[in-house]
Enzyme design. Structure first.
Site, PDB file in Angstrom:
ATOM      1  N   PRO A  87      57.654  27.021  35.200  1.00  0.00           N
ATOM      2  CA  PRO A  87      58.419  26.092  36.038  1.00  0.00           C
ATOM      3  C   PRO A  87      59.856  26.601  36.219  1.00  0.00           C
ATOM      4  O   PRO A  87      60.453  27.113  35.276  1.00  0.00           O
ATOM      5  CB  PRO A  87      58.387  24.778  35.259  1.00  0.00           C
ATOM      6  CG  PRO A  87      57.793  25.067  33.920  1.00  0.00           C
ATOM      7  CD  PRO A  87      57.187  26.432  33.936  1.00  0.00           C
ATOM      8  N   VAL A  88      60.373  26.478  37.451  1.00  0.00           N
ATOM      9  CA  VAL A  88      61.715  27.007  37.775  1.00  0.00           C
ATOM     10  C   VAL A  88      62.803  26.082  37.219  1.00  0.00           C
ATOM     11  O   VAL A  88      62.652  24.857  37.227  1.00  0.00           O
ATOM     12  CB  VAL A  88      61.860  27.130  39.321  1.00  0.00           C
ATOM     13  CG1 VAL A  88      63.273  27.551  39.708  1.00  0.00           C
ATOM     14  CG2 VAL A  88      60.856  28.132  39.860  1.00  0.00           C
ATOM     15  N   ALA A  96      64.828  35.213  34.688  1.00  0.00           N
ATOM     16  CA  ALA A  96      64.753  36.527  34.027  1.00  0.00           C
ATOM     17  C   ALA A  96      63.406  37.173  34.319  1.00  0.00           C
ATOM     18  O   ALA A  96      63.337  38.364  34.642  1.00  0.00           O
ATOM     19  CB  ALA A  96      64.947  36.363  32.521  1.00  0.00           C
ATOM     20  N   ALA A  97      62.322  36.390  34.222  1.00  0.00           N
ATOM     21  CA  ALA A  97      60.982  36.970  34.409  1.00  0.00           C
ATOM     22  C   ALA A  97      60.807  37.510  35.829  1.00  0.00           C
ATOM     23  O   ALA A  97      60.277  38.611  36.019  1.00  0.00           O
ATOM     24  CB  ALA A  97      59.917  35.924  34.096  1.00  0.00           C
ATOM     25  N   ASP A 138      67.614  36.521  27.711  1.00  0.00           N
ATOM     26  CA  ASP A 138      66.400  36.208  28.476  1.00  0.00           C
ATOM     27  C   ASP A 138      65.798  37.467  29.085  1.00  0.00           C
ATOM     28  O   ASP A 138      64.583  37.696  29.009  1.00  0.00           O
ATOM     29  CB  ASP A 138      66.719  35.232  29.626  1.00  0.00           C
ATOM     30  CG  ASP A 138      67.086  33.841  29.134  1.00  0.00           C
ATOM     31  OD1 ASP A 138      67.486  33.709  27.966  1.00  0.00           O
ATOM     32  OD2 ASP A 138      66.976  32.891  29.933  1.00  0.00           O
TER      33      ASP A 138
HETATM   34  C1  MEV Z   1      69.688  29.824  28.711  1.00  0.00           C
HETATM   35  O1  MEV Z   1      68.294  30.147  28.702  1.00  0.00           O
HETATM   36  C2  MEV Z   1      70.293  30.146  27.383  1.00  0.00           C
HETATM   37  C3  MEV Z   1      71.828  29.972  27.278  1.00  0.00           C
HETATM   38  O2  MEV Z   1      72.182  30.402  25.966  1.00  0.00           O
HETATM   39  C4  MEV Z   1      72.558  30.803  28.304  1.00  0.00           C
HETATM   40  C5  MEV Z   1      72.428  32.305  28.076  1.00  0.00           C
HETATM   41  O3  MEV Z   1      72.129  32.769  26.976  1.00  0.00           O
HETATM   42  O4  MEV Z   1      72.715  33.031  29.059  1.00  0.00           O
HETATM   43  C6  MEV Z   1      72.229  28.530  27.431  1.00  0.00           C
END
Ligand code: MEV
Length: 302
Positions: A87-88, A96-97, A138
């Site tokens: 899910p977006v 990232a994916a 990510d």
């Molecule tokens: C987002 O998936 C995770 C955060 O720590 C932001 C990041 O690491 O870029 C909130």
């Protein structure tokens, strides 16, 4: 034509703290985004969001990848098709994916010679350009797979418990949440820095418990991490409802995963309790997803 896929991720520990250089433990999950790329005489990008050309509004990540790959090979046109199980905007690393899978698909299609470290590095700079202050977590985990302590980039033993995700369905903007934490930190630097530092310490303490597969201790620490995420203001009623529904149904642990605000929670569960946790999340009206850790990062699809 080439198809590549890359996995989403959950945070066991450390979201937000990792933005300030503290440690986090992140785990790739078996939900993937697939990107099909074929040479073409114009630029066409298709996804559930619609069909566009190069378009920084609708398809910012893919458009940026195509722009950046021009430094390696001249691309005069390409047709991209995106399909995703993620899910977006829900904290599962969908951006990232898609970025990682698109880079690898073009890398293969145009024989650019990029190695996995290059793919992860390019994906991170694209995330930073599109969404501002993004950590490399990510994109790195989506590229490499497995369970990873970052920023140290140490691969830990894989998780063999069940992973149940609860999706509030409420869109969450990572950029906005990261900026809210930054404002709170400006207002109360000593308090917020202590909390972020403690989250990082938790990731370090948890490292050996992950390697020993000591889910009881991992779970206790994850629940403490959840409390600290609430303390820095990235929780919410919908997320708390799912966190407690999962725990009451027998989850080993449950916490927000990703930026918070909306998006998802993650619960770890033993094989015998996973269905009950799944049902409890669904009974709240939220989407429940049962998945597992994957050791596979970005890969070519047959
Ligand atoms: C987002 O998936 C995770 C955060 O720590 C932001 C990041 O690491 O870029 C909130």
């Amino acid at each position: 034509m080439i198809t590549c896929s890359a996995p989403g991720k959950i945070y066991l520990f450390g979201e937000h703290a990792v933005v300030y250089g503290h440690s986090a433990i992140c785990c790739a999950i078996d939900l993937r985004t697939r990107v099909q790329a074929a040479k073409h005489d114009s630029f066409i990008i298709g996804s559930v969001l619609g069909t566009t050309g190069l378009d920084l509004e609708v398809h910012p990540y893919v458009s940026k990848v195509i722009e950046m790959m021009q430094d390696y090979k001249r691309i005069e046109g390409v047709r991209i098709r995106i399909e995703s199980e993620l899910p977006v905007g829900s904290g599962l690393g969908s951006s990232a994916a898609v970025t990682v899978a698109t880079i690898q698909a073009l890398n293969q299609l145009y024989a650019c010679g990029l190695q996995l470290e290059d793919v992860a590095g390019m994906a991170h700079s694209i995330e930073r350009e599109v969404q501002g202050n993004a950590s490399p977590t990510d994109t790195y985990v989506s590229t490499m797979g497995g369970v990873m302590l970052v920023p140290e980039r140490r691969k830990l033993k894989g998780l063999d418990c069940q992973i149940v995700i609860g999706n509030t369905g409420k869109f969450s903007s990572t950029k906005e949440l990261v900026s809210n934490v930054a404002k709170l930190r400006q207002e109360f630097p000593e308090i917020i820095d202590t909390i972020l530092g403690d989250i990082g310490k938790m990731a370090h303490i948890a490292e050996e418990h992950v390697n020993r597969k000591d889910y009881g201790t991992i779970g206790k620490l994850m629940n403490v991490n959840q409390g600290l995420l609430d303390a820095i203001g990235v929780g919410g009623a919908e997320l708390s409802e799912l966190v407690y529904a999962a725990r009451n149904a027998g989850a080993i642990s449950s916490k927000i995963t990703g930026a918070g605000g909306g998006g998802c929670i993650v619960a770890l569960a033993g094989r015998e309790d996973a269905d009950e946790v799944f049902r409890a999340i669904k009974n709240t009206g939220a989407q429940a997803i049962l998945t597992r850790n994957t050791h596979e990062g970005v890969r070519m699809e047959p």
